[in-house]
Write an enzyme that holds these catalytic residues in place. Structure first.
Site, mmCIF file in Angstrom:
data_model
loop_
_atom_site.group_PDB
_atom_site.id
_atom_site.type_symbol
_atom_site.label_atom_id
_atom_site.label_comp_id
_atom_site.label_asym_id
_atom_site.label_seq_id
_atom_site.Cartn_x
_atom_site.Cartn_y
_atom_site.Cartn_z
ATOM 1 N N ASP A 15 0.882 -1.168 0.000
ATOM 2 C CA ASP A 15 0.000 0.000 0.000
ATOM 3 C C ASP A 15 0.923 1.223 0.000
ATOM 4 O O ASP A 15 2.144 1.085 -0.189
ATOM 5 C CB ASP A 15 -1.020 -0.035 1.151
ATOM 6 C CG ASP A 15 -0.399 0.246 2.520
ATOM 7 O OD1 ASP A 15 0.851 0.372 2.619
ATOM 8 O OD2 ASP A 15 -1.159 0.339 3.502
ATOM 9 N N CYS A 72 2.783 -3.501 3.863
ATOM 10 C CA CYS A 72 2.000 -2.323 4.257
ATOM 11 C C CYS A 72 2.712 -1.724 5.475
ATOM 12 O O CYS A 72 3.883 -2.029 5.709
ATOM 13 C CB CYS A 72 0.526 -2.660 4.494
ATOM 14 S SG CYS A 72 0.174 -3.775 5.851
ATOM 15 N N THR A 74 2.344 -2.166 8.725
ATOM 16 C CA THR A 74 2.699 -3.204 9.700
ATOM 17 C C THR A 74 2.974 -4.561 9.052
ATOM 18 O O THR A 74 3.513 -5.457 9.706
ATOM 19 C CB THR A 74 1.523 -3.426 10.669
ATOM 20 O OG1 THR A 74 0.373 -3.808 9.882
ATOM 21 C CG2 THR A 74 1.215 -2.179 11.480
ATOM 22 N N HIS A 105 8.545 -23.788 8.809
ATOM 23 C CA HIS A 105 7.407 -24.356 9.536
ATOM 24 C C HIS A 105 6.077 -24.166 8.824
ATOM 25 O O HIS A 105 5.203 -25.025 8.928
ATOM 26 C CB HIS A 105 7.293 -23.719 10.931
ATOM 27 C CG HIS A 105 8.368 -24.166 11.872
ATOM 28 N ND1 HIS A 105 8.308 -23.941 13.234
ATOM 29 C CD2 HIS A 105 9.539 -24.822 11.658
ATOM 30 C CE1 HIS A 105 9.393 -24.441 13.813
ATOM 31 N NE2 HIS A 105 10.164 -24.971 12.874
ATOM 32 N N HIS A 140 5.757 -30.773 10.294
ATOM 33 C CA HIS A 140 5.083 -29.538 9.871
ATOM 34 C C HIS A 140 4.118 -29.766 8.712
ATOM 35 O O HIS A 140 3.201 -28.973 8.501
ATOM 36 C CB HIS A 140 6.112 -28.478 9.489
ATOM 37 C CG HIS A 140 7.079 -28.170 10.589
ATOM 38 N ND1 HIS A 140 6.686 -27.533 11.745
ATOM 39 C CD2 HIS A 140 8.391 -28.470 10.727
ATOM 40 C CE1 HIS A 140 7.731 -27.427 12.556
ATOM 41 N NE2 HIS A 140 8.778 -27.991 11.956
HETATM 42 C C1 RB5 Z 1 -2.047 2.538 6.554
HETATM 43 O O1 RB5 Z 1 -2.013 3.712 7.304
HETATM 44 C C2 RB5 Z 1 -1.891 1.328 7.472
HETATM 45 O O2 RB5 Z 1 -3.071 1.112 8.185
HETATM 46 C C3 RB5 Z 1 -1.512 0.125 6.654
HETATM 47 O O3 RB5 Z 1 -0.338 0.378 5.965
HETATM 48 C C4 RB5 Z 1 -1.267 -1.182 7.409
HETATM 49 O O4 RB5 Z 1 -0.382 -1.011 8.447
HETATM 50 C C5 RB5 Z 1 -2.453 -1.969 7.772
HETATM 51 O O5 RB5 Z 1 -2.391 -3.077 8.309
#
Ligand code: RB5
Length: 151
Positions: A15, A72, A74, A105, A140
């Site tokens: 993203d 993204c 996280t 795994h 596994h």
């Molecule tokens: C975008 O701000 C953020 O929510 C996205 O990049 C991600 O971390 C979502 O899981």
């Protein structure tokens, strides 16, 4: 020139939070001799991570690439989206050990990365470990087989 055969092709999707890291990983993949299927986005305008997680999953399910990297902020949201697809096993890694274990795994075919959580050079190192580590099989294998069962 890198072979664009599906088994040598790695799909990338992100993203807006992951665009810069995606570009860094693309260079690394090309250096390794992989063909890269870059599913976007191509700039940092705000987008919705599920759109790109689904796009990545579809490309792998359709055989356009053998594995993928989903990025993204996280690594979590885009990985959840990719995991909605039956042929996808996507797992977030945050260090070398988790990048190794997600292959050994979990036999993951998608590496999830959090661009706001990990240093880019650590992400490159994790990508290399992810690509170079085989599934361990053995005990596994049965567990991974159960991932596809919902009852
Ligand atoms: C975008 O701000 C953020 O929510 C996205 O990049 C991600 O971390 C979502 O899981």
């Amino acid at each position: 020139m890198a072979s664009a055969a599906p088994e040598n092709t790695i799909a990338l999707a992100a993203d807006h939070a992951g665009v810069a890291l995606k570009a860094r990983l693309k260079r690394e993949l090309e250096k390794r001799g992989h063909a890269v299927l870059d599913l976007g986005p191509m700039d940092e305008s705000s987008v919705d991570y599920p759109d790109y997680g689904h796009k990545l999953a579809r490309a792998i399910e359709q055989g356009q690439a053998s594995r993928g990297v989903a990025i993204c902020g996280t690594g979590i949201g885009i990985t959840i989206a990719a995991n909605r697809h039956p042929k996808i096993r996507a797992g977030v890694a945050w260090n070398i050990e988790t990048a190794r274990l997600v292959r050994e795994h979990n036999d993951a075919n998608v590496l999830g990365l959090g661009a706001r959580q990990v240093d880019p050079e650590m992400a490159v190192a994790m990508l290399n470990v992810f690509l170079d580590t085989p599934f361990a099989g053995g005990r596994h294998a049965g567990r991974v087989a159960k991932l596809g069962r919902t009852e």
